[in-house]
Motif scaffolding. Structure first.
Motif, PDB file in Angstrom:
ATOM      1  N   MET A  46      24.228   3.772  11.913  1.00 50.56           N
ATOM      2  CA  MET A  46      23.364   3.755  11.051  1.00 50.56           C
ATOM      3  C   MET A  46      23.887   4.189  10.177  1.00 50.56           C
ATOM      4  O   MET A  46      24.746   4.189   9.628  1.00 50.56           O
ATOM      5  N   SER A  47      22.480   4.359   9.254  1.00 50.90           N
ATOM      6  CA  SER A  47      22.670   4.668   7.685  1.00 50.90           C
ATOM      7  C   SER A  47      23.138   6.512   7.576  1.00 50.90           C
ATOM      8  O   SER A  47      22.736   6.722   8.857  1.00 50.90           O
ATOM      9  N   GLU A  48      23.753   6.777   6.280  1.00 48.24           N
ATOM     10  CA  GLU A  48      24.320   7.680   6.836  1.00 48.24           C
ATOM     11  C   GLU A  48      22.321   8.784   7.131  1.00 48.24           C
ATOM     12  O   GLU A  48      22.611  10.078   7.776  1.00 48.24           O
ATOM     13  N   GLN A  49      21.304   8.013   6.062  1.00 49.73           N
ATOM     14  CA  GLN A  49      19.956   9.283   6.194  1.00 49.73           C
ATOM     15  C   GLN A  49      19.949   9.313   7.517  1.00 49.73           C
ATOM     16  O   GLN A  49      19.090   9.827   8.123  1.00 49.73           O
ATOM     17  N   GLU A  50      19.970   7.640   8.102  1.00 49.23           N
ATOM     18  CA  GLU A  50      18.951   7.662   9.335  1.00 49.23           C
ATOM     19  C   GLU A  50      19.493   8.827  10.334  1.00 49.23           C
ATOM     20  O   GLU A  50      19.323   9.272  11.111  1.00 49.23           O
ATOM     21  N   GLN A  51      21.497   8.769  10.110  1.00 48.97           N
ATOM     22  CA  GLN A  51      22.484   9.874  10.833  1.00 48.97           C
ATOM     23  C   GLN A  51      21.813  11.683  11.037  1.00 48.97           C
ATOM     24  O   GLN A  51      21.893  12.082  11.598  1.00 48.97           O
ATOM     25  N   SER A  52      21.286  11.397   9.748  1.00 53.03           N
ATOM     26  CA  SER A  52      20.839  12.234   8.979  1.00 53.03           C
ATOM     27  C   SER A  52      19.359  12.925   9.565  1.00 53.03           C
ATOM     28  O   SER A  52      19.436  14.555   9.695  1.00 53.03           O
ATOM     29  N   ASP A  53      18.724  12.138   9.459  1.00 54.12           N
ATOM     30  CA  ASP A  53      17.025  12.537  10.249  1.00 54.12           C
ATOM     31  C   ASP A  53      17.594  12.264  11.762  1.00 54.12           C
ATOM     32  O   ASP A  53      17.088  13.792  12.061  1.00 54.12           O
ATOM     33  N   LEU A  54      18.224  12.006  12.267  1.00 57.81           N
ATOM     34  CA  LEU A  54      18.488  12.738  13.934  1.00 57.81           C
ATOM     35  C   LEU A  54      18.846  13.288  13.778  1.00 57.81           C
ATOM     36  O   LEU A  54      18.488  14.706  15.048  1.00 57.81           O
ATOM     37  N   LEU A  55      19.978  14.048  13.587  1.00 61.73           N
ATOM     38  CA  LEU A  55      20.613  15.029  13.537  1.00 61.73           C
ATOM     39  C   LEU A  55      19.719  16.330  13.193  1.00 61.73           C
ATOM     40  O   LEU A  55      19.473  17.063  13.199  1.00 61.73           O
ATOM     41  N   TRP A  56      18.904  16.249  11.779  1.00 58.52           N
ATOM     42  CA  TRP A  56      17.594  17.266  11.797  1.00 58.52           C
ATOM     43  C   TRP A  56      16.433  16.925  12.696  1.00 58.52           C
ATOM     44  O   TRP A  56      16.377  18.797  13.307  1.00 58.52           O
ATOM     45  N   ARG A  57      16.218  17.125  13.339  1.00 57.58           N
ATOM     46  CA  ARG A  57      15.622  16.024  14.071  1.00 57.58           C
ATOM     47  C   ARG A  57      16.030  16.937  15.326  1.00 57.58           C
ATOM     48  O   ARG A  57      14.987  17.847  16.250  1.00 57.58           O
ATOM     49  N   VAL A  58      17.368  16.306  15.613  1.00 67.14           N
ATOM     50  CA  VAL A  58      17.714  17.365  16.757  1.00 67.14           C
ATOM     51  C   VAL A  58      17.796  18.825  16.520  1.00 67.14           C
ATOM     52  O   VAL A  58      17.580  19.874  17.592  1.00 67.14           O
ATOM     53  N   LYS A  59      18.288  18.829  15.277  1.00 70.08           N
ATOM     54  CA  LYS A  59      18.097  20.950  15.097  1.00 70.08           C
ATOM     55  C   LYS A  59      16.220  21.722  14.849  1.00 70.08           C
ATOM     56  O   LYS A  59      17.071  22.390  15.285  1.00 70.08           O
ATOM     57  N   GLN A  60      15.717  20.933  14.748  1.00 78.98           N
ATOM     58  CA  GLN A  60      14.332  21.504  14.795  1.00 78.98           C
ATOM     59  C   GLN A  60      14.163  21.648  16.532  1.00 78.98           C
ATOM     60  O   GLN A  60      13.580  21.855  16.746  1.00 78.98           O
TER      61      GLN A  60
END
Length: 105
Positions: free
Chosen positions: A42-56
């Motif tokens: 995963m790119s850093e952005q993809e990982q960050s986006d997935l983490l953000w969705r999990v937090k939401q």
């Protein structure tokens, strides 16, 4: 389910409460993985986006759990709320499985 004549509140406790606990468990595990590991596929952005969705999703889940508790477990949840959580958990499972497989090679 063995007794289809359970009163509404008992049915909610029997089905919804464990489901909410499962979501909490899987979101917590997914968040830990995404916060502590670099996922090579995963790119850093993809990982960050997935983490953000999990937090939401965790925030939404916490709100639902508080409402569920505040109403003495007498409130249900729309499928429109649950399905995105289910899809997110499935996505996280796939990432975790692929991550583990990559580490085993």
């Amino acid at each position: 389910m063995s007794d289809s004549n359970l009163p509404g509140t008992e049915l909610l406790k029997t089905v919804l409460e464990p489901l909410l606990e499962d979501f909490q468990h899987w979101f917590r595990r997914s968040r830990h993985l995404l916060e502590t590991e670099q996922i090579s596929f995963m790119s850093e952005q993809e990982q960050s986006d997935l983490l953000w969705r999990v937090k939401q999703a965790q925030d939404e889940l916490n709100t639902v759990r508080m409402l569920f508790a505040a109403t003495d477990k007498q409130v249900g949840i729309e499928m429109a709320t649950l399905m995105p959580w289910h899809d997110l958990v499935t996505e996280c499972w796939n990432v975790a499985m692929r991550f583990r497989q990559g580490r085993e090679l």
